[in-house]
Design a protein around this motif. Sequence first.
Motif, mmCIF file in Angstrom:
data_model
loop_
_atom_site.group_PDB
_atom_site.id
_atom_site.type_symbol
_atom_site.label_atom_id
_atom_site.label_comp_id
_atom_site.label_asym_id
_atom_site.label_seq_id
_atom_site.Cartn_x
_atom_site.Cartn_y
_atom_site.Cartn_z
ATOM 1 N N LEU A 58 0.839 -1.189 0.000
ATOM 2 C CA LEU A 58 0.000 0.000 0.000
ATOM 3 C C LEU A 58 0.878 1.245 0.000
ATOM 4 C CD1 LEU A 58 -2.217 -2.068 0.909
ATOM 5 C CD2 LEU A 58 -3.087 -0.278 2.426
ATOM 6 N N THR A 59 0.472 2.268 -0.734
ATOM 7 C CA THR A 59 1.155 3.542 -0.612
ATOM 8 C C THR A 59 0.832 4.120 0.762
ATOM 9 O OG1 THR A 59 -0.695 4.841 -1.487
ATOM 10 C CG2 THR A 59 0.899 3.953 -3.092
ATOM 11 N N GLU A 60 1.626 5.092 1.168
ATOM 12 C CA GLU A 60 1.369 5.713 2.474
ATOM 13 C C GLU A 60 -0.018 6.349 2.503
ATOM 14 O OE1 GLU A 60 3.361 9.067 5.468
ATOM 15 O OE2 GLU A 60 4.451 8.337 3.700
ATOM 16 N N GLY A 61 -0.387 7.017 1.397
ATOM 17 C CA GLY A 61 -1.703 7.648 1.323
ATOM 18 C C GLY A 61 -2.833 6.641 1.386
ATOM 19 N N ALA A 62 -2.625 5.469 0.774
ATOM 20 C CA ALA A 62 -3.652 4.423 0.788
ATOM 21 C C ALA A 62 -3.854 3.889 2.199
ATOM 22 C CB ALA A 62 -3.255 3.292 -0.157
ATOM 23 N N ALA A 63 -2.767 3.731 2.938
ATOM 24 C CA ALA A 63 -2.865 3.237 4.313
ATOM 25 C C ALA A 63 -3.607 4.240 5.187
ATOM 26 C CB ALA A 63 -1.472 2.973 4.878
ATOM 27 N N VAL A 64 -3.308 5.526 5.012
ATOM 28 C CA VAL A 64 -4.003 6.573 5.771
ATOM 29 C C VAL A 64 -5.490 6.560 5.428
ATOM 30 C CG1 VAL A 64 -4.256 9.069 6.066
ATOM 31 C CG2 VAL A 64 -1.972 8.042 6.006
ATOM 32 N N GLN A 65 -5.800 6.404 4.139
ATOM 33 C CA GLN A 65 -7.196 6.401 3.697
ATOM 34 C C GLN A 65 -7.948 5.198 4.252
ATOM 35 O OE1 GLN A 65 -8.616 8.932 1.689
ATOM 36 N NE2 GLN A 65 -10.437 7.926 2.449
ATOM 37 N N LEU A 66 -7.286 4.052 4.307
ATOM 38 C CA LEU A 66 -7.927 2.844 4.832
ATOM 39 C C LEU A 66 -8.286 3.024 6.303
ATOM 40 C CD1 LEU A 66 -8.833 -0.053 4.255
ATOM 41 C CD2 LEU A 66 -6.551 -0.835 4.938
ATOM 42 N N VAL A 67 -7.379 3.588 7.073
ATOM 43 C CA VAL A 67 -7.666 3.845 8.492
ATOM 44 C C VAL A 67 -8.808 4.844 8.628
ATOM 45 C CG1 VAL A 67 -6.728 4.779 10.645
ATOM 46 C CG2 VAL A 67 -5.315 3.299 9.217
ATOM 47 N N GLU A 68 -8.825 5.847 7.755
ATOM 48 C CA GLU A 68 -9.886 6.855 7.777
ATOM 49 C C GLU A 68 -11.250 6.214 7.543
ATOM 50 O OE1 GLU A 68 -11.787 10.683 7.644
ATOM 51 O OE2 GLU A 68 -9.801 10.110 8.354
ATOM 52 N N LEU A 69 -11.310 5.251 6.619
ATOM 53 C CA LEU A 69 -12.584 4.628 6.253
ATOM 54 C C LEU A 69 -13.028 3.545 7.230
ATOM 55 C CD1 LEU A 69 -12.052 4.262 2.395
ATOM 56 C CD2 LEU A 69 -13.618 5.843 3.527
ATOM 57 N N VAL A 70 -12.085 2.757 7.699
ATOM 58 C CA VAL A 70 -12.413 1.567 8.492
ATOM 59 C C VAL A 70 -12.336 1.826 9.992
ATOM 60 C CG1 VAL A 70 -11.771 -0.844 8.941
ATOM 61 C CG2 VAL A 70 -11.674 0.055 6.616
ATOM 62 N N GLY A 71 -11.446 2.710 10.413
ATOM 63 C CA GLY A 71 -11.280 2.950 11.838
ATOM 64 C C GLY A 71 -10.037 2.279 12.379
ATOM 65 N N GLU A 72 -9.966 2.147 13.686
ATOM 66 C CA GLU A 72 -8.744 1.703 14.352
ATOM 67 C C GLU A 72 -8.768 0.242 14.791
ATOM 68 O OE1 GLU A 72 -7.754 4.544 17.444
ATOM 69 O OE2 GLU A 72 -8.740 6.135 16.289
ATOM 70 N N ASP A 73 -9.869 -0.458 14.536
ATOM 71 C CA ASP A 73 -9.956 -1.869 14.908
ATOM 72 C C ASP A 73 -9.100 -2.694 13.953
ATOM 73 O OD1 ASP A 73 -10.912 -4.653 14.942
ATOM 74 O OD2 ASP A 73 -12.466 -3.901 16.284
ATOM 75 N N THR A 74 -8.045 -3.312 14.479
ATOM 76 C CA THR A 74 -7.098 -4.026 13.617
ATOM 77 C C THR A 74 -7.696 -5.284 12.987
ATOM 78 O OG1 THR A 74 -6.196 -5.005 15.658
ATOM 79 C CG2 THR A 74 -4.982 -3.172 14.676
ATOM 80 N N ILE A 75 -8.684 -5.880 13.637
ATOM 81 C CA ILE A 75 -9.366 -7.034 13.041
ATOM 82 C C ILE A 75 -10.086 -6.587 11.769
ATOM 83 C CG2 ILE A 75 -11.272 -8.668 13.297
ATOM 84 C CD1 ILE A 75 -9.057 -9.677 14.876
ATOM 85 N N HIS A 76 -10.814 -5.479 11.843
ATOM 86 C CA HIS A 76 -11.519 -4.958 10.671
ATOM 87 C C HIS A 76 -10.541 -4.539 9.590
ATOM 88 C CE1 HIS A 76 -15.203 -3.852 13.380
ATOM 89 N NE2 HIS A 76 -15.111 -5.144 13.139
#
Length: 323
Positions: free
Chosen positions: A154-172
């Motif tokens: 993942l690009t750095e921006g993609a990782a940031v975007q994924l956290v933004e969309l999904v949240g902080e739950d590592t299982i999700h």
Amino acid sequence: MPENKKKDALLPAYLVVGEDALKRDTVMKRLRARLSALGDLSFNSDEFAGETAAGESIVSACNTVPFASPVRLVEVRGADKLKKADAEALVAYLSSPSETTVLALVAEKLAKNTRLYKAVSVLGKSAIIDCTPLKRYELPKTVRAMATGHGVTLTEGAAVQLVELVGEDTIHLDNELKKIALAHRGTDAVNEHEIMGLVSRTAEVKPWEFVDAFSSRDTNKCLLYLGRMGSVSSHALLAMCTTRLRELVCAKAMATRGNARGVAAALKMPDWRCKNHAAWARAFSSEDLRNAFASARDTERAMKSGTDPDAAFLDWVLSVTTR
């Protein structure tokens, strides 16, 4: 016994504690794999739920002799939900635990001053396995590392975007990474646009995220965030926003005196909590801030006098953030 053997020796009990569910699951998978290498766990393991388990039953399982194996596993999930008497039964057991059983207590939260926590901690330095979640700013780096385990980058921006969309739950987050890995084509890194196309927003916006958008006078972001905050009342948001306005008044005053760096000391906050206050304060004139306070007072009165609170709050936000 050689020093490395001592370090590798299994303890009679472990406390796997912390709110990071993926870490807890990973720890338990590793423990199960380690014990499976010694014998068949299908005949030598018991699982209990802390909400319903009786301490006497857990202790009985711990004292059961393993079958065709040198060790057995007893796992208690939700150990922080054990009733006091049941937790005390485990405390008594841990004073003289079975040498042929590993007791794994899995919990989201368990205070260090509880008797159960202390009873496990005296068994060894590695008896407490910390699964505290990462800070939000640390998650993108971890997400990128998790992605490689699924065969994608993942690009750095993609990782940031994924956290933004999904949240902080590592299982999700891990589940979404599995889906992304299946859908991704080619060898290029997954970018932000691909994340937006593959992942639906499931994370609710945190109140402080909205207040930060309000502070930066980003009207579009405020409107976007308001639609994703179903569990926070307009009354609470108004209070948080007015608190932030007071902080910005202080930040502007400190800047006027030539001491912009003294905001943290003046507000009695750690530096990281007010690192953006000076920049946000510059977006408001002194008159803007006075008007925002006056209109906040009027909005609160209206909200308490029968006006639709959500509509009144939205009107106020628009009046303050629109330049």
